[in-house]
Design a protein around this motif. Structure first.
Motif, PDB file in Angstrom:
ATOM      1  N   GLU A 161       6.365  10.230  54.576  1.00  0.00           N
ATOM      2  CA  GLU A 161       7.393  10.372  55.613  1.00  0.00           C
ATOM      3  C   GLU A 161       8.274   9.130  55.719  1.00  0.00           C
ATOM      4  O   GLU A 161       9.469   9.226  56.043  1.00  0.00           O
ATOM      5  N   SER A 164      10.697   9.486  52.856  1.00  0.00           N
ATOM      6  CA  SER A 164      11.654  10.542  53.186  1.00  0.00           C
ATOM      7  C   SER A 164      12.734  10.026  54.135  1.00  0.00           C
ATOM      8  O   SER A 164      13.936  10.256  53.923  1.00  0.00           O
ATOM      9  N   ASN A 165      12.316   9.317  55.180  1.00  0.00           N
ATOM     10  CA  ASN A 165      13.286   8.772  56.142  1.00  0.00           C
ATOM     11  C   ASN A 165      14.206   7.737  55.497  1.00  0.00           C
ATOM     12  O   ASN A 165      15.406   7.689  55.778  1.00  0.00           O
ATOM     13  N   HIS A 168      16.673   9.541  53.215  1.00  0.00           N
ATOM     14  CA  HIS A 168      17.667  10.261  54.020  1.00  0.00           C
ATOM     15  C   HIS A 168      18.731   9.300  54.541  1.00  0.00           C
ATOM     16  O   HIS A 168      19.932   9.607  54.514  1.00  0.00           O
ATOM     17  N   GLN A 169      18.293   8.132  54.975  1.00  0.00           N
ATOM     18  CA  GLN A 169      19.212   7.149  55.540  1.00  0.00           C
ATOM     19  C   GLN A 169      20.122   6.529  54.479  1.00  0.00           C
ATOM     20  O   GLN A 169      21.316   6.317  54.726  1.00  0.00           O
ATOM     21  N   GLU A 174      17.663  15.344  52.058  1.00  0.00           N
ATOM     22  CA  GLU A 174      17.449  16.281  53.156  1.00  0.00           C
ATOM     23  C   GLU A 174      16.493  15.684  54.186  1.00  0.00           C
ATOM     24  O   GLU A 174      15.404  15.216  53.844  1.00  0.00           O
ATOM     25  N   LYS A 175      16.878  15.693  55.438  1.00  0.00           N
ATOM     26  CA  LYS A 175      16.064  15.099  56.488  1.00  0.00           C
ATOM     27  C   LYS A 175      14.725  15.831  56.622  1.00  0.00           C
ATOM     28  O   LYS A 175      14.679  17.058  56.689  1.00  0.00           O
ATOM     29  N   GLY A 176      13.652  15.046  56.650  1.00  0.00           N
ATOM     30  CA  GLY A 176      12.318  15.608  56.860  1.00  0.00           C
ATOM     31  C   GLY A 176      11.657  16.167  55.621  1.00  0.00           C
ATOM     32  O   GLY A 176      10.497  16.580  55.673  1.00  0.00           O
TER      33      GLY A 176
END
Length: 458
Positions: A161, A164-165, A168-169, A174-176
């Motif tokens: 996670e 992933s974050n 995304h940033q 894709e968020k999440g």
């Protein structure tokens, strides 16, 4: 980048606040250690390889000047430019000058703990040069503006996670979405463009061979090869301890390195570089940065045998439970705790004490460095030279007095057992640092000595 340095104890306490993450970190690294054991036990000649590697390194360190000069001569004959840097600052300046000469602005870099040690990324970025770490773990921590927490598994402190974050940033995933394949492919898409548009590539060096003037870079992702073959300039950065005498010695180290690091039979890519390709330019920067000082300290010289496999990290009960960032250096763990005081005793006086001295690090070291003994020796030196707090020094003297006097030890032990039995709150309280992470067990009714005297006849 957070430049505030906390001592190991306080940084470890911060890491342990997230108990679930700390437990996961501990178990994950022990899993890697178990893979190492399985790989070692499947090789009948494992101990013979360790002995051979240790002896080769010992011999090399005893004739280091000869082998380095031989390497330089052979490398130059191969058409490679060889540079010598005494300090981290000189290393960074040499790299910068090479890049300036070629008007290189976009750089791809594979994993190199030496460049981390020298702070090269920040140095170059501050001058307007764009440096991208292409090892996936290094790329993740670079996006997060962190330093690697492990020399083989740079992002081992992060969960899916977190990655992933971060992606995304910074790269618009894709968020999440925590799917490993999706995240890896997303990073590959970004990095592939970096490889294709890079002006120069920087790599580390795992082994440099005096006999041939060549060197070997080991990766599991092939990112070093992609960077080097796509760019017009290749700069390889190495601490001088990476030298080995002959090409025939490579087999010993390559069989040990990956098995010790990750439990693999061999790294996916073991890339050999001897001369620049047509139309390319190759440079090697050989760095001292305090290594001659370590070489001159007889009791700590063997630490320069290190091949950076991180087996000592994965087995160390302190590292596994405190996280790599608690060591506030490019190289963490037991071996880092030996190397760091050599650079700065005042700044790194806390690190040799971040050990149980259990000896597991020495037991797994593929080149048989006496790591736990060197940690103990650093403690003595730091105490003698006044780099330890008055409270610690006083408590150590008190402990030495008690442990060195059998009668006092027996009386003290008996009083302590009674105090723990009658007043458990006297030790199980917030003033006792040991109580923060564990409950002390119920005290025994008698000491081992008392039990032995009572039962020795039977």
């Amino acid at each position: 980048m957070n430049t505030v340095i906390k001592d190991h104890s306080n940084a470890a306490a911060e890491f342990l606040q997230d108990k679930e993450r700390a437990r996961w970190h501990d178990e994950t690294l022990w899993f890697v250690r178990a893979k190492r054991d399985k790989a070692a036990h499947n090789l009948d000649e494992w101990e013979a390889l360790r002995n051979a590697a240790s002896q080769i390194k010992e011999h090399t360190l005893s004739m280091l000047d000869d082998y380095l000069l031989e390497f330089e001569a052979k490398a130059k004959a191969n058409g490679v430019h060889v540079h010598w840097a005494d300090t981290a600052e000189e290393h960074n300046q040499i790299v910068y000058d090479i890049l300036q000469k070629h008007k290189a602005k976009n750089i791809v870099k594979s994993k190199s703990m030496l460049t981390e040690e020298c702070g090269m990324n920040h140095y170059l970025i501050d001058t307007g040069i764009n440096v991208v770490d292409t090892d996936l773990g290094e790329y993740i921590v670079q996006l997060r503006q962190e330093i690697p927490s492990h020399i083989v598994l740079p992002a081992i402190h992060l969960k899916k996670e977190d990655v992933s974050n971060t992606f995304h940033q910074h790269i618009g995933t894709e968020k999440g979405n925590k799917d490993e394949v999706y995240l890896t492919r997303s990073a590959r898409g970004v990095l592939r463009q970096k490889f294709l548009t890079a002006d120069a590539a920087i790599t580390g060096v795992n082994f440099a061979i005096a006999e041939t003037g060549g060197f070997v870079v080991c990766t599991n992702e092939g990112n070093a090869d992609l960077g080097v073959h796509a760019a017009k300039v290749h700069i390889a950065c190495m601490g001088f301890e990476k030298i080995i005498p002959k090409a025939e010695h490579l087999g010993v180290f390559l069989r040990l390195l990956a098995r010790s690091a990750t439990g693999q039979p061999i790294t996916t890519y073991s890339s050999h570089f001897h001369q620049p390709a047509k139309g390319q330019e190759m440079h090697i920067v050989v760095v001292n940065n305090g290594r001659t000082k370590q070489l001159g300290r007889e009791e700590f010289r063997a630490s320069l045998k290190c091949i950076r496999c991180a087996a000592c990290f994965n087995t160390c009960p302190v590292y596994r439970r405190s996280g790599g960032h608690s060591y506030h250096n490019a190289v963490a763990g037991p071996i880092g705790s030996i190397l760091a005081p050599n650079f700065d005793m005042k700044k790194n006086a806390d690190l040799p004490f971040a050990s149980t001295l259990c000896g597991s690090c020495s037991n797994v070291c593929p080149v048989k460095i006496n790591i736990h003994e060197q940690l103990w020796l650093w403690r003595q030196k730091l105490m003698q030279d006044g780099y330890v707090s008055f409270a610690k020094k006083s408590s150590m003297k008190l402990m030495a007095g008690v442990l060195g006097n059998p009668s006092l030890y027996r009386v003290g032990g008996k009083l302590a057992r009674e105090a723990m039995r009658l007043m458990p709150w006297s030790v199980n309280n917030k003033l006792n640092p040991w109580y923060k992470q564990r409950d002390l067990p119920a005290p025994p009714k008698q000491s081992f000595r008392e039990w032995y005297i009572q039962n020795k006849k039977t």
